[in-house]
Write an enzyme that holds these catalytic residues in place. Sequence first.
Site, PDB file in Angstrom:
ATOM      1  N   LYS A  52      -2.148   3.717   0.330  1.00  0.00           N
ATOM      2  CA  LYS A  52      -1.651   3.835   1.718  1.00  0.00           C
ATOM      3  C   LYS A  52      -1.627   5.305   2.131  1.00  0.00           C
ATOM      4  O   LYS A  52      -2.062   5.662   3.232  1.00  0.00           O
ATOM      5  CB  LYS A  52      -0.243   3.224   1.834  1.00  0.00           C
ATOM      6  CG  LYS A  52      -0.246   1.709   1.754  1.00  0.00           C
ATOM      7  CD  LYS A  52       1.150   1.125   1.565  1.00  0.00           C
ATOM      8  CE  LYS A  52       1.065  -0.380   1.331  1.00  0.00           C
ATOM      9  NZ  LYS A  52       2.355  -1.007   1.021  1.00  0.00           N
ATOM     10  N   GLN A  96       8.413   0.114  -0.540  1.00  0.00           N
ATOM     11  CA  GLN A  96       7.475  -0.719  -1.301  1.00  0.00           C
ATOM     12  C   GLN A  96       8.218  -1.796  -2.094  1.00  0.00           C
ATOM     13  O   GLN A  96       9.188  -1.507  -2.786  1.00  0.00           O
ATOM     14  CB  GLN A  96       6.651   0.186  -2.243  1.00  0.00           C
ATOM     15  CG  GLN A  96       5.569  -0.542  -3.007  1.00  0.00           C
ATOM     16  CD  GLN A  96       4.469  -1.114  -2.101  1.00  0.00           C
ATOM     17  OE1 GLN A  96       4.021  -0.477  -1.164  1.00  0.00           O
ATOM     18  NE2 GLN A  96       4.036  -2.329  -2.393  1.00  0.00           N
ATOM     19  N   ASP A 119       6.163  -2.201   8.582  1.00  0.00           N
ATOM     20  CA  ASP A 119       5.814  -3.367   7.767  1.00  0.00           C
ATOM     21  C   ASP A 119       6.109  -4.659   8.539  1.00  0.00           C
ATOM     22  O   ASP A 119       5.676  -5.733   8.135  1.00  0.00           O
ATOM     23  CB  ASP A 119       6.631  -3.379   6.463  1.00  0.00           C
ATOM     24  CG  ASP A 119       5.833  -2.855   5.275  1.00  0.00           C
ATOM     25  OD1 ASP A 119       4.587  -2.877   5.343  1.00  0.00           O
ATOM     26  OD2 ASP A 119       6.454  -2.433   4.289  1.00  0.00           O
TER      27      ASP A 119
END
Length: 294
Positions: A52, A96, A119
């Site tokens: 990412k 994460q 997200d």
Amino acid sequence: MQILDGKEVSSYKKEEIKRETEKFFKDTGRRPHLVAILVGNDGASETYVNSKMKNCKYVGFESSTVRYEEDIREEELLSKIREINKDENVDGLIVQLPLPKHIDPEKVTETIDYRKDVDGFHPINLGRMQRNLPSFIPATPYGIIMMLEHYGIDTQGKKAVVVGRSNIVGSPISILLARNAQPGNCTVTLTHSRTKNIEEEIKRADIIIAAIGKKHFVKEEMVKEGAIVIDVGINREKSDKTKSGYKLYGDVDFERVAPKSDWITPVPGGVGLMTIIALLRNTLDAAKKAVYQK
Ligand code: NDP
């Protein structure tokens, strides 16, 4: 059979985001900034976060990773999130997953400012998505939608069977495919581990979304001729034949299912690459909103 090629779509979309980022920088003097929080030393999580960050750099974003040891206290993590929420130089914040067992992922998700929740996991974003209002759409489902859109696949009136009901993939993609939109307007069946006769359900599908986390769960005999098959699964197995020391497998038995399908995503080279693109897109949109909708 045609491939829904994550490499092709993601590189096309990445260049598009890169151009938009340069324009945004010229117009505003600022670059979108994504912060990732990584807890513990999980190898797969480390790989995802690195990838990412590398992609952020490529498109011209600022990016930073905040690392914590496995035993960090929940309150310390939440307080860092609150601090980042207030930081005007940060547009997007992701934590994460998976997190260590002593940390409640729901609390973490709800602590992130929904305006920085790139997200798309915050209940406000999920609720807005369900109502067809502007929101950050969870990255993997958004990536799937972008892929269907890119290849001009008509989903209207089709029967979609989603296998797996997680908050990050199965549930949101089932909502997106059922919406009055294109891609969308499907008749959706959401299946899970308690579904009876799941093979029969999958066999009736015009569109299969496999998000289970079990290598080659979807087999040739479960797939209707001409189906569109989207494989979200990433199952890692150790291998001494690859440089990385592991090999990735999807939730679909690609070799046998591909000849029966109209369209299919490979693993690797499919949905995974699109997930990163969706994250970049959400981050750029967050930066634009922060500047233009103050
Ligand atoms: P979860 O483990 O959170 O959810 C798995 C789902 O599959 C659950 O709903 C579970 O049912 C269901 N399930 C498990 N076993 C069966 C079974 N035998 N029959 C029917 N349903 C079953 O997974 P995620 O959604 O987080 O991830 C799924 C896969 O996708 C994983 O391989 C993951 O690595 C991958 N992934 C890939 C991404 C990408 O970018 N390509 C991004 C995110 C995930 P129940 O709810 O009843 O327990």
